[in-house]
Structure formats: structure tokens, C-alpha cells
Design an enzyme around this catalytic site. Structure first.
Site, PDB file in Angstrom:
ATOM      1  N   ASP A 198       9.703  -8.088  75.448  1.00  0.00           N
ATOM      2  CA  ASP A 198       9.295  -8.392  76.160  1.00  0.00           C
ATOM      3  C   ASP A 198       9.746  -9.880  76.149  1.00  0.00           C
ATOM      4  OD1 ASP A 198       6.943  -9.268  77.105  1.00  0.00           O
ATOM      5  OD2 ASP A 198       5.208  -8.081  76.238  1.00  0.00           O
ATOM      6  N   SER A 222       9.890 -19.347  94.072  1.00  0.00           N
ATOM      7  CA  SER A 222       9.316 -18.807  95.051  1.00  0.00           C
ATOM      8  C   SER A 222       8.708 -19.824  96.300  1.00  0.00           C
ATOM      9  CB  SER A 222       7.657 -18.147  94.480  1.00  0.00           C
ATOM     10  OG  SER A 222       7.020 -17.605  95.666  1.00  0.00           O
ATOM     11  N   TYR A 264      -0.130 -18.912  89.627  1.00  0.00           N
ATOM     12  CA  TYR A 264       1.630 -17.919  90.043  1.00  0.00           C
ATOM     13  C   TYR A 264       2.112 -19.268  90.544  1.00  0.00           C
ATOM     14  CZ  TYR A 264       5.046 -16.053  92.139  1.00  0.00           C
ATOM     15  OH  TYR A 264       6.472 -16.000  92.702  1.00  0.00           O
ATOM     16  N   ALA A 271       1.618 -22.650  90.618  1.00  0.00           N
ATOM     17  CA  ALA A 271       1.879 -23.795  89.198  1.00  0.00           C
ATOM     18  C   ALA A 271       2.694 -23.336  88.414  1.00  0.00           C
ATOM     19  CB  ALA A 271       0.914 -24.575  88.627  1.00  0.00           C
ATOM     20  N   SER A 272       2.986 -22.112  87.863  1.00  0.00           N
ATOM     21  CA  SER A 272       4.309 -21.897  86.941  1.00  0.00           C
ATOM     22  C   SER A 272       5.717 -21.733  87.261  1.00  0.00           C
ATOM     23  CB  SER A 272       4.103 -20.077  86.091  1.00  0.00           C
ATOM     24  OG  SER A 272       3.946 -19.339  88.261  1.00  0.00           O
ATOM     25  N   LYS A 273       5.378 -21.337  89.421  1.00  0.00           N
ATOM     26  CA  LYS A 273       7.146 -21.810  89.588  1.00  0.00           C
ATOM     27  C   LYS A 273       7.519 -22.910  90.249  1.00  0.00           C
ATOM     28  CE  LYS A 273       7.831 -17.336  90.205  1.00  0.00           C
ATOM     29  NZ  LYS A 273       9.026 -16.518  89.477  1.00  0.00           N
TER      30      LYS A 273
HETATM   31  N1  LIG Z   1       7.547  -9.941  95.728  1.00  0.00           N
HETATM   32  C1  LIG Z   1       7.874 -11.290  96.372  1.00  0.00           C
HETATM   33  O1  LIG Z   1       7.004 -11.238  97.356  1.00  0.00           O
HETATM   34  C2  LIG Z   1       8.268 -11.844  95.830  1.00  0.00           C
HETATM   35  C3  LIG Z   1       8.474 -13.534  96.181  1.00  0.00           C
HETATM   36  C4  LIG Z   1       8.458 -14.351  95.590  1.00  0.00           C
HETATM   37  C5  LIG Z   1       9.012 -14.435  94.521  1.00  0.00           C
HETATM   38  N2  LIG Z   1       9.450 -13.531  93.579  1.00  0.00           N
HETATM   39  C6  LIG Z   1       9.792 -13.692  92.479  1.00  0.00           C
HETATM   40  O2  LIG Z   1      10.355 -12.368  92.175  1.00  0.00           O
HETATM   41  C7  LIG Z   1      10.802 -12.553  90.675  1.00  0.00           C
HETATM   42  C8  LIG Z   1      10.192 -10.700  90.343  1.00  0.00           C
HETATM   43  O3  LIG Z   1       9.614 -10.313  91.077  1.00  0.00           O
HETATM   44  P1  LIG Z   1       9.500  -9.153  92.154  1.00  0.00           P
HETATM   45  O4  LIG Z   1       9.084  -8.811  93.555  1.00  0.00           O
HETATM   46  O5  LIG Z   1      10.794  -8.217  92.086  1.00  0.00           O
HETATM   47  O6  LIG Z   1       8.500  -8.488  91.137  1.00  0.00           O
HETATM   48  P2  LIG Z   1       8.615  -5.969  90.085  1.00  0.00           P
HETATM   49  O7  LIG Z   1      10.084  -5.110  91.176  1.00  0.00           O
HETATM   50  O8  LIG Z   1       7.774  -6.179  90.195  1.00  0.00           O
HETATM   51  O9  LIG Z   1       9.861  -7.350  89.516  1.00  0.00           O
HETATM   52  C9  LIG Z   1       9.206  -7.901  88.129  1.00  0.00           C
HETATM   53  C10 LIG Z   1      10.026  -8.493  87.497  1.00  0.00           C
HETATM   54  O10 LIG Z   1       9.521  -8.123  86.326  1.00  0.00           O
HETATM   55  C11 LIG Z   1       9.817  -8.122  84.852  1.00  0.00           C
HETATM   56  N3  LIG Z   1       8.896  -8.558  84.247  1.00  0.00           N
HETATM   57  C12 LIG Z   1       7.205  -8.390  84.910  1.00  0.00           C
HETATM   58  N4  LIG Z   1       6.977  -8.557  82.853  1.00  0.00           N
HETATM   59  C13 LIG Z   1       8.050  -8.880  81.794  1.00  0.00           C
HETATM   60  C14 LIG Z   1       7.878  -9.043  80.472  1.00  0.00           C
HETATM   61  N5  LIG Z   1       6.674  -9.626  79.670  1.00  0.00           N
HETATM   62  N6  LIG Z   1       9.269  -9.030  80.131  1.00  0.00           N
HETATM   63  C15 LIG Z   1      10.100  -8.491  80.754  1.00  0.00           C
HETATM   64  N7  LIG Z   1      10.164  -8.493  81.729  1.00  0.00           N
HETATM   65  C16 LIG Z   1       8.881  -8.356  82.553  1.00  0.00           C
HETATM   66  C17 LIG Z   1       9.779  -6.358  85.297  1.00  0.00           C
HETATM   67  O11 LIG Z   1      10.483  -5.582  84.604  1.00  0.00           O
HETATM   68  P3  LIG Z   1       9.420  -4.433  83.889  1.00  0.00           P
HETATM   69  O12 LIG Z   1       7.441  -4.212  83.634  1.00  0.00           O
HETATM   70  O13 LIG Z   1       9.861  -3.534  83.125  1.00  0.00           O
HETATM   71  O14 LIG Z   1       8.815  -5.416  82.308  1.00  0.00           O
HETATM   72  C18 LIG Z   1      10.345  -6.010  86.814  1.00  0.00           C
HETATM   73  O15 LIG Z   1      11.643  -6.409  86.450  1.00  0.00           O
HETATM   74  C19 LIG Z   1       9.299 -12.333  90.074  1.00  0.00           C
HETATM   75  O16 LIG Z   1       9.844 -13.680  89.389  1.00  0.00           O
HETATM   76  C20 LIG Z   1       8.375 -13.412  91.212  1.00  0.00           C
HETATM   77  O17 LIG Z   1       7.935 -14.452  91.027  1.00  0.00           O
HETATM   78  C21 LIG Z   1       8.712 -12.110  94.247  1.00  0.00           C
END
Ligand SMILES: NC(=O)c1ccc[n+]([C@@H]2O[C@H](COP(=O)([O-])OP(=O)(O)OC[C@H]3O[C@@H](n4cnc5c(N)ncnc54)[C@H](OP(=O)(O)O)[C@@H]3O)[C@@H](O)[C@H]2O)c1
Length: 276
Positions: free
Chosen positions: A70, A149, A162, A164-166
Site C-alpha cells: 500500500d 494527468s 485530484y 491539485a495532487s497532479k
Molecule cells: N484513466 C484515466 O483517464 C487517467 C487520466 C489521467 C491520469 N491517470 C492516472 O493514471 C494512473 C493509473 O490509473 P489508471 O487509469 O490506470 O487506473 P487504475 O486501473 O485504477 O490503476 C490505478 C493503479 O494504482 C494502484 N493503486 C491505487 N491505490 C494504491 C495504493 N494505495 N497503493 C498501491 N497501489 C495503489 C492500483 O492497484 P491496486 O488497487 O491493486 O492497489 C492500480 O494498479 C493514476 O495515477 C491516474 O491518476 C488516469
């Protein structure tokens, strides 16, 4: 010593630690790195999902490994970094991809929620990068990639915590890119727009305001990560045309904010129609 960002066109024999590798963008990126010949270290919480991604990575790169962790537990991150350095023989590339959304209007947002998002999306990748940096600078090579993002630059409605974090992550990475000049270590940010992942179906968030029908596949973001490693570029939007939107906003912030207010009003109406 030459680094990826200095123009070496191969990841073969390199090692990469990818957080958030159990699904979506992180899983696609880990697999792309393994296919390119890198030994990959995968991190996330869901062991079953990680095991499936690890199996696919090992088909290309047998030395790949995984850790369930985590990443919100900041105190565990130096130990995780040390374990990755030992298992992978030094970490050449960090892809900090783990993250959480928080789709909630600011009127409905609690302080605890805002802090939870900052912890995972900002403080955790910073802590991991700082833990890996001494090894990278000692070896004179390394690449630190943050998955940000477009929200970092465009401040979408209902996503203040969100965004702000990015934005914080992007600002830290930008300063880091400059500070590390001459060390052989390079920082990069990939800023995705709407990508088809589980981010939109995880519990605890409002339905998205945006229309998801044009969502891009996570493999497009993985390709952008490999591209910045290859070219040394600092920032890459996915899709690339979002760069024009960011520069358009910078040119006239007032008009941009007024336009987004109007868009959000229309989308709220459309969304309540969808729900009804
Ligand atoms: N999808 C979009 O449209 C989009 C757009 C811009 C940016 N992003 C960014 O891309 C990144 C990946 O997101 P995604 O879209 O691929 O969504 P996702 O499939 O939900 O992936 C999120 C990943 O983060 C892991 N995670 C979440 N909380 C965690 C924790 N406390 N400790 C360890 N791992 C954790 C999850 O794994 P577990 O749940 O197994 O821990 C999962 O592998 C994120 O940073 C997101 O902000 C996504």
C-alpha cells in the site's frame, strides 16, 4: 555513463520499477517495458491482479518481480525502494503510476479526502523518487517518470483534490528535472487525458462529468512513457493535442475558466438526464 534519455534506443538489460502495475496504465506500461527487454518490478495492492501482470511480463523478461504494497504507507517506501534495488540490481527507471481519482464537487469534499488523494498521488511518488535518487545519481544514470494527468494543467470541475495532487506532482517533477541537470538522471511527466481504465468504475466517486466514449486505450500511455524514455522529453500529453489546450489556457485564463464553467453546467444537466 549513457542513459536512456541520452539516446540509447533500447531498454534491454535495464530495470524498471512500476507502481500501480496491477491494472490500467501501469499494467500496460509494465508489459511494454518487459517486451522492450527491461526487468520489471511491479507494485500495487491486489496480489491476484499483480500475479497475472507479472506472468505476462515474465514471458518477455524472466527476471521480473513484484511486491504487494500500500503506497499510501509512506514510511514503508524507503524499504520498498531498497528491496527493489536489491532484487533488480539497481533501479534504472521509476514509473510512478499508482494513483486514485476523487470526483467530487468541492462543496461535497471533506478535508480528509483531499489529504488522502495528496498522500497517494503526490507524497508517495515523491518519497519513492527521493529514496531511489541516491542510487541513480551514484550510478550516473536513471529516469524518473511520473504519470500525472491533464488535470495538472487544466483543473477540471469536480476534481479539485485530484487536480491539485497532479499539479503538485508535475511542479515537483519539473523542478527535479532542472535540479538533476548534469547528473545523468532525467525526470519526465506523462499527462494522460481520458483513458479507458478502472479509474472510472472504482467505488467512492461521482460518475464522471466527461463523456468517456472517446477514451483512449492504456497502451497509448505506455507508448508515451517509452517515448519520453527514448527521447528525453520532459512532458508528453496523451493525446498530444492537449498541449494546445494547455497553452490556450495559459494565453487567456479568464476565458478558459468561463468556458469550463459553461461546459460543467451543460454536463451536469446531461448527466442528470442520463441518470434519470
Ligand atoms: N484513466 C484515466 O483517464 C487517467 C487520466 C489521467 C491520469 N491517470 C492516472 O493514471 C494512473 C493509473 O490509473 P489508471 O487509469 O490506470 O487506473 P487504475 O486501473 O485504477 O490503476 C490505478 C493503479 O494504482 C494502484 N493503486 C491505487 N491505490 C494504491 C495504493 N494505495 N497503493 C498501491 N497501489 C495503489 C492500483 O492497484 P491496486 O488497487 O491493486 O492497489 C492500480 O494498479 C493514476 O495515477 C491516474 O491518476 C488516469
Amino acid at each position: 555513463m549513457t542513459t536512456l534519455s541520452d539516446g540509447v534506443s533500447t531498454l534491454a538489460g535495464r530495470s524498471a520499477l512500476v507502481t500501480g502495475a496491477s491494472s490500467g496504465i501501469g499494467a500496460a506500461t509494465a508489459q511494454a517495458l518487459a517486451l522492450a527487454g527491461a526487468r520489471v518490478g511491479l507494485v500495487a495492492r491486489r496480489a491476484d491482479r499483480l500475479a497475472r501482470v507479472l506472468e505476462r511480463c515474465r514471458a518477455h523478461s524472466p527476471g521480473s518481480v513484484s511486491w504487494t504494497a500500500d503506497l499510501a504507507g509512506l514510511d514503508g517506501l524507503p524499504g520498498l525502494a531498497a528491496a527493489a534495488e536489491e532484487a533488480l540490481g539497481g533501479v534504472d527507471v521509476l514509473v510512478a503510476c499508482a494513483g486514485m481519482p476523487k470526483r467530487r464537487r468541492v462543496q461535497d469534499l471533506s478535508a480528509a479526502e483531499a489529504e488522502e488523494v495528496m498522500l497517494l498521488n503526490y507524497l508517495s511518488p515523491v518519497r519513492l523518487a527521493l529514496a531511489l535518487l541516491p542510487g541513480m545519481t551514484a550510478r550516473g544514470r536513471g529516469d524518473l517518470v511520473a504519470v500525472g494527468s491533464v488535470a495538472a494543467r487544466l483543473g477540471p470541475p469536480h476534481e479539485g483534490a485530484y487536480a491539485a495532487s497532479k499539479a503538485a506532482l508535475t511542479a515537483f517533477w519539473e523542478s527535479m528535472a532542472v535540479d538533476l541537470d548534469g547528473t545523468g538522471v532525467h525526470a519526465h511527466v506523462v499527462q494522460p487525458a481520458i483513458i479507458d481504465t478502472e479509474l472510472f468504475s472504482r467505488p467512492g466517486d461521482e460518475p464522471p462529468l466527461s463523456d468517456l466514449s472517446d477514451a483512449l486505450p492504456p497502451e497509448d500511455v505506455a507508448a508515451a512513457v517509452l517515448e519520453v524514455l527514448e527521447t528525453g522529453r520532459f512532458e508528453r500529453y496523451v493525446p498530444a493535442w492537449f498541449e494546445e489546450m494547455a497553452s490556450g489556457k495559459a494565453a487567456d485564463v479568464e476565458a478558459f475558466v468561463a468556458g469550463v464553467k459553461e461546459w460543467a453546467r451543460k454536463r451536469r444537466i446531461a448527466r442528470s438526464g442520463d441518470a434519470g
